[in-house]
Motif scaffolding. Structure first.
Motif, mmCIF file in Angstrom:
data_model
loop_
_atom_site.group_PDB
_atom_site.id
_atom_site.type_symbol
_atom_site.label_atom_id
_atom_site.label_comp_id
_atom_site.label_asym_id
_atom_site.label_seq_id
_atom_site.Cartn_x
_atom_site.Cartn_y
_atom_site.Cartn_z
ATOM 1 N N HIS A 1 0.569 -1.477 0.241
ATOM 2 C CA HIS A 1 -0.065 0.420 -0.010
ATOM 3 C C HIS A 1 0.461 1.192 0.170
ATOM 4 C CE1 HIS A 1 -2.869 -2.655 1.235
ATOM 5 N NE2 HIS A 1 -3.638 -1.452 0.274
ATOM 6 N N GLN B 1 -4.000 5.933 -5.384
ATOM 7 C CA GLN B 1 -3.581 5.175 -4.572
ATOM 8 C C GLN B 1 -1.815 4.934 -4.446
ATOM 9 O OE1 GLN B 1 -5.473 4.363 -7.476
ATOM 10 N NE2 GLN B 1 -7.231 3.678 -6.797
ATOM 11 N N PHE C 1 -2.572 2.153 -10.932
ATOM 12 C CA PHE C 1 -2.608 1.064 -10.276
ATOM 13 C C PHE C 1 -4.222 0.481 -11.197
ATOM 14 C CE2 PHE C 1 -5.629 -0.761 -7.616
ATOM 15 C CZ PHE C 1 -5.605 -2.224 -7.631
ATOM 16 N N ASP D 1 -10.784 -4.570 -6.403
ATOM 17 C CA ASP D 1 -11.626 -3.996 -6.367
ATOM 18 C C ASP D 1 -12.766 -4.547 -6.656
ATOM 19 O OD1 ASP D 1 -11.394 -4.067 -8.717
ATOM 20 O OD2 ASP D 1 -10.744 -2.425 -9.246
#
Ligand code: PRX
Length: 680
Positions: free
Chosen positions: A486, A526, A532, A552
């Protein structure tokens, strides 16, 4: 004849430059695989000998150059297109906005047609089209176009569109079955510089209306109908319903396909043949800026509203063409068949633009691959001497299910290369494809890419890259593929993470039509500075990519991308529904099946055929391919304290790891939700 996997040579697991041995078994959330060790298939020597890229070293040198000197690399590659005016600068990158080949001008249809004719190939077959046969297998209609004939039709169509008022920069909707007119209309738009937006013929009237409205289309090209498994798809009827309330859509061109009577609105509707017959087969291609919008293609995102992905002319065409060389190793005598519909990006890049830019002979087939008989696809391969077959894992799994006797009846010796696209291919399906269809002889290219990437991003180079069933293998030149956490840091080999692309590439989408903020928000918010993809993946010790599927709220059903929010918004459009949550459930055939959890409005009984009605309602709102496999009633949906639906929990329930039965009660879900909340 077919050999078994064990007969095939195995590469020793010592790669030239990457550390590590064979990959771990694939941890795929969508299709789980149990194999403890992945077999490795080196490129067949006979294939490699004749290939355009013959060795891993050659590939690595190309890749290294593309990463270290990207602008020089792409400037060199861009020579494969015909430019009306040369470009001044290769790239202007003001993250996250790219402009490629700035100052250059060209025309995509000229690149796909005129230049081949000028080179003396006007007599080469460009398109071989087979319509769906009659139910007894008799051919209904077949047509072949040489490059010269195709150009003449494209010019007639371009002139007809111009006569109907279409100008450079206008948008044209295309809602057709898989008939030659689909490719002709696309190329005619490209010739004029009108941006086309093809809407898959499986979309419903409502979905068509939303897309035409968003695109602001001025003209629609459709048909009186299309054939699908012996039935007529009422395209014109859908179009008529969609057009009510679309004042900007001025004219409709109707291809006669089924001959069914359809209503024609005077002053608005005209038959294709009537519009074209008075036009000359000559039309000057318009020189367009490299960045001119070639097309808008709608695809599902994480909200209820589909995204109009915009592609620019030069960068898109360049990578579509190059990947034909790199991944399909296209040769002049190939008969190339990509089974995708032109309504999806695969049909844009690998039925129309890529192959025609590279002067391929392209097979188009209107019908389903297993109708009227299960061996329909193999019958076509045999009759047409197809050399390259590019299809989807869902189709491959359905062929496996139908049985080996069907391909077994046919001579498949013309095949030299097999491709897979659209969803993760499970190793079992890969191995079957290799053994039964490729007879152990044909390399398999598992190609990972997206509507947004425009062209294949990760895939084996068939004469160079050893393949591992289930892995899309290595990134293509120019594609800075990374798997990160992340914070954007690369994860160690073998660990799962977010699949991102670290550098701009020519065929990348430029924006979302009419919603530039969504472009930034959806793809670049992101991970700082990186695109992304929405996919989860891992890279093994050999640098091979294993795509694990979407992370997602998008699901991939039989290779078709669908936003859960889109299906939910269709469901809440039904008067009985208060709230809906849609999740994917692993499915042996389709990869993922749709399960909808629905709460009903107070006073509505979950009785009778309501589930069936809700499934039909989704088919009406989006298209039959979006019809949920299962609808489950719940008296409330599990939510976090902040009110977010706990999808992970629902996914477990849908997959059979939670409460079962006809009705999911609030108590069932609230117990699980409480447990989950403690976990989170
Ligand atoms: O999740 C990936 C999956 O399909 C998504 C892109 O869908 P779409 O834009 O409709 O384009 C489909 C045709 C390119 C990706 O985000 N996907 C596509 N190809 C593969 C794949 N997943 C695994 N392996 C693939 N080869």
């Amino acid at each position: 004849m077919a050999r078994t996997v064990d007969d095939l040579p195995r590469m020793s697991a010592e790669p030239a430059s990457a550390p590590g041995g064979l990959p771990e078994p694939r941890q795929n959330a969508v299709i789980d695989t149990a194999s403890a060790e992945s077999p490795v298939f080196p490129p067949p020597p006979a294939f490699a000998e004749r290939a355009r890229i013959k060795s891993l070293e050659e590939y690595r040198a190309l890749y290294a150059k593309s990463m270290h000197e990207p602008e020089a690399f792409w400037a060199e590659q861009a020579k494969c297109l015909q430019w009306t005016k040369p470009f001044d600068r290769v790239l202007e990158w003001q993250a996250p906005h790219a402009q490629w080949f700035v100052g250059g001008q060209l025309n995509a249809s000229q690149n796909c047609l005129d230049r081949h004719i000028a080179d003396g190939h006007g007599g080469k077959v460009a398109l071989i089209w087979e319509g769906e046969p009659f139910a007894d297998g008799r051919p209904r209609e077949e047509r072949t176009f040489t490059y010269a004939e195709l150009l003449a039709e494209v010019c007639r169509c371009a002139n007809a569109l111009r006569a109907l008022g279409v100008k450079t920069g206008d948008r044209v909707g295309i809602y057709l079955p898989l008939v030659p007119e689909a490719a002709i209309a696309m190329l005619a738009c490209a010739r004029l510089g009108a941006t086309h937006s093809v809407i898959f013929g499986g979309f419903s009237a409502e979905a068509l209306r939303d897309r035409l409205a968003d695109a602001g289309a001025k003209v629609l090209v459709t048909a009186d109908g299309g054939w699908r498994r012996g039935a007529v798809v009422p395209l014109k009827q859908n179009a008529d319903a969609a057009l009510a309330g679309l004042p900007h859509l001025e004219r409709v061109v109707v291809v006669r396909r089924t001959g069914e009577p359809v209503s024609m609105k005077p002053g608005r509707d005209i038959y294709w043949d009537e519009a074209l017959k008075r036009e000359a087969p000559v039309c000057e291609p318009v020189a367009l800026d490299a960045e001119h919008a070639l097309f808008i293609l709608y695809t599902s995102g994480t909200t209820g509203k589909p995204k109009g992905v915009v592609h620019a002319t030069a960068g898109y065409l360049l990578q579509a063409a190059l990947t034909m060389r790199w991944v399909f190793d296209l040769r002049d005598d190939d008969v190339y068949w990509c089974t995708a519909d032109v309504g999806w990006v695969t049909g844009h890049s690998y039925v129309v633009y890529g192959p025609l830019a590279e002067r391929a002979t392209v097979l188009l087939y209107e019908g389903a691959p297993n109708w009227p008989e299960a061996d329909r696809i193999w019958d076509i391969v045999e009759r047409r001497r197809v050399t390259t077959l590019y299809t989807a894992p869902t189709a491959i799994r359905s062929f496996i299910k139908a049985g080996d006797q069907h391909p077994g009846k046919h001579d498949l010796s013309s095949l030299r290369l097999l491709g897979s696209v659209g969803e993760p291919i499970n190793p079992e399906a890969w191995l079957w494809y290799h053994r039964v269809i490729g007879e152990g002889r044909c390399p398999i290219v598992d190609t990972w890419w997206q509507t947004e990437t425009g062209a294949i991003a990760v895939a084996p180079i068939p004469g160079a890259t050893p393949t591992k069933p289930g892995s899309a293998t290595l990134p293509l030149p120019g594609m800075a593929i990374e798997v990160v956490d992340h914070d954007g840091k690369p994860v160690p080999p073998g660990s799962g993470g977010m699949l991102v692309i670290g550098k701009p590439w020519p065929a990348m989408l430029r924006t979302i039509h009419g919603d530039p903020k969504r472009y930034v928000q959806n793809y670049f918010s992101q991970i700082r500075g990186k695109y992304f993809t929405g996919d989860g993946a891992r890279i093994d010790g050999d640098g091979y990519l294993w795509v694990m599927g979407r992370i997602d709220d998008v699901i991939n059903v039989a290779g078709h991308r669908l936003g859960t929010a889109e299906v939910e918004s269709a469901l809440v459009g039904h008067p009985a529904v208060a709230e809906a949550a849609v999740v994917g459930r692993p499915d042996d055939l389709k990869g993922t099946a749709i399960v909808a959890f629905v709460t009903l409005k107070t006073g509505t009984a979950p009785a009778g055929d309501l589930k069936e009605k809700l499934r039909a309602h989704v088919a009406t709102a989006i298209g039959a391919f979006a019809r949920p496999e299962e609808v489950r009633f719940a008296d409330a949906l599990p939510k976090t304290r902040s009110g977010k639906i706990m999808r992970r929990l629902l996914r477990d329930v849908a997959a059979g790891k939670g409460p079962q039965g006809d009705t999911t009660t609030l108590e069932d879900l609230s117990v699980l939700a409480a447990l989950r909340q403690e976990e989170e």
